[in-house]
Write a protein that holds these residues in place. Structure first.
Motif: not given
Lengths: 243, 265
Positions: A150, A82, B168, A84, A80, B171-172
């Motif tokens: 990204r 994301m 972050t 922010f 997935m 999450s990557l």
């Protein structure tokens, strides 16, 4: 996108943030989540992102349950994308390097291949001129578009946005919303937490109103924004749309 | 008219008009002159006959001492940096004995005089463990001492990387190791370089205390020359100058690094 949620609960130090949420959605392309601050929106999204593990309940996305073990969660996160609230670009890397990092080190691209792919995305978002700049030299809107690039770069099966315009100056809001709208038209599945009610109304095909840790109202954009039946939702909309 | 010349002595941002003279040069010169006058006045009142010739004969000894100070400080910095990277992680450790040891160590080292640490470590601990080489012991003590400060520098550096960046990274899909390698260390390293250079300056000066356990570094050599020649000031003034010659370039470099990296955040 198919979303199945059963008895989802999450607490931080005794404080219940989500209590017993259940939800069954099918054929949704873009889900918008609205609600007051502290209502559990961000926590809900982080559970969907595999960044937080719930105390109870389970989430099944497109037929696959989100795992609870760190090692399989990492595999899940790869699938997935994301975005922010505060962009969260890595400050020591240029725009293009930010996009290349997960491609090279998580998804096994070669350096050249990753650069080409990243440059292609930057060109698409009109950011080619800024590819070699570090985040400190970019405007808020540019940073957020790089962050979106990204997230999109790894071809995720769906995208999560956590208030992507809340930290932006108003003049940059539309350039970011345009990109999100474009991705939706392209057929990307997305889940979006936002305070931009006008945008939420246009972009969503289903909306949730999260308040005090529960889904206080759910329905089509018409049901939520045009003819809100639930009292708390009416009050909330009246407040945010007052000015 | 006088107002115009007054701008010579103001910071660039506070000036009402451009400075009519080379400000930096002028002000530096005035300050140097002032300090020099104080010294000249003080020394003229001293009624002291300088005998530089006697000390000059020992110049090679000064240089050897200076070299030894540099070597000791350099090794101490390396050893303490390696050790302390461990301790910085220890303070973030979830394993309690490791955590408490790290905290204890930092508090004790920072709260007691280096002089006492050197004496206790050399005459008690090193002796008990049969470490005979005073140079090895010297490097060990300095490393432990500097390490307490360096571990605080590193810990602050790691803390300065925001939680959101790590979220972050997760999450990557980055692993914990990759988060340290690509996100934390590159940024921490740049941020701690300036305070680390400052720590090296302190370390070089602090190494002078090793003279009390007869490590033949710069200060001990100066003391010996003083003992041979009975020329106290002639022995110690070159000592001060020698330390300044090494520390000034380093603190200057650290200021430049600080400026160079400040745009990052």
């Amino acid at each position: 996108m198919k979303l199945d949620i059963r008895g989802l609960s999450k607490a931080f130090d005794e404080k219940k943030v989500l209590s017993d949420i259940s939800l069954h959605l099918d054929g949704i392309r873009s889900l918008v989540i609205i609600g007051p601050s502290g209502g559990g929106k961000s926590t809900f999204l982080r559970i969907l992102a595999g960044l937080l593990v719930p105390e109870a309940g389970e989430v099944i996305i497109n037929g696959k349950p989100i795992p609870t073990e760190e090692s399989s969660l990492r595999e899940y996160r790869k699938t997935m994308g994301m975005v922010f609230q505060s962009y969260n670009l890595f400050p020591h890397m240029t725009a293009v390097e930010n996009i290349m990092l997960p491609l090279v080190h998580v998804h096994g691209y070669g350096q050249e291949e990753a650069r080409e792919h990243a440059m292609g995305l930057l060109a698409r978002f009109q950011l080619s001129l800024h590819a070699e700049k570090k985040p400190a030299l970019l405007s808020g809107g540019q940073k957020q578009r790089v962050a979106i690039a990204r997230a999109v770069a790894v071809s995720p099966s769906f995208l999560l946005f956590d208030e992507p315009t809340s930290a932006l100056d108003p003049e940059f809001t539309s350039e970011v919303l345009d990109v999100i709208e474009e991705l939706r038209e392209e057929g990307k599945d997305l889940i979006l937490v936002t305070h931009e009610m006008g945008f939420a109304r246009i972009v969503s095909d289903y909306a949730l109103f999260l308040d005090e840790g529960t889904v206080a109202a759910a329905g089509t954009p018409e049901e939520i924004f045009d003819y809100p039946a639930e009292e708390r939702l009416r009050l909330f909309l009246a407040k945010v749309l007052k000015y | 008219m006088t107002k115009k010349w007054f701008n010579c002595f103001l910071r660039e941002s506070d000036r009402e008009a451009p400075s009519p003279c080379p400000s930096t040069l002028l002000n530096a010169f005035l300050v140097a002159l002032f300090i020099l006058l104080i010294f000249i006045f003080s020394f003229s009142r001293l009624e002291y006959d300088f005998h530089w010739a006697g000390v000059w004969a020992y110049r090679a000894k000064f240089i050897r001492g200076l070299g030894m100070t540099l070597v000791l400080s350099f090794f101490s910095l390396i050893v303490s940096f390696l050790l302390r990277s461990l301790f910085a992680l220890g303070q973030k450790s979830r394993f309690l004995p490791f955590y408490f040891f790290s905290r204890f160590y930092v508090e004790i080292i920072r709260g007691t005089p280096l002089l006492v640490q050197i004496l206790v470590f050399f005459y008690v601990i090193a002796d008990a463990f049969r470490v005979q080489n005073r140079y090895v012991t010297g490097v060990m003590i300095l490393s432990l001492f500097a390490g307490a400060y360096i571990s605080e520098i590193i810990r602050a550096g790691i803390d300065s990387i925001g939680e959101t960046q790590l979220e972050t990274a997760r999450s990557l899909g980055l692993t914990r190791f990759q988060q340290y390698r690509f996100i934390i260390f590159p940024q921490v390293f740049k941020r701690i370089l300036p305070p680390l250079a400052g720590q090296l300056v302190s370390l070089i000066k602090d190494s002078s205390l090793l003279s009390i356990i007869s490590v033949s570094e710069f200060t001990l050599n100066a003391q010996e020359v003083n003992a041979y020649t009975y020329s106290t000031l002639e022995s110690y003034l070159p000592l001060a100058l020698g330390y300044l010659l090494i520390t000034y370039p380093i603190s200057n470099l650290s200021k430049r690094l600080e400026r160079a990296f400040s745009y990052e955040t």
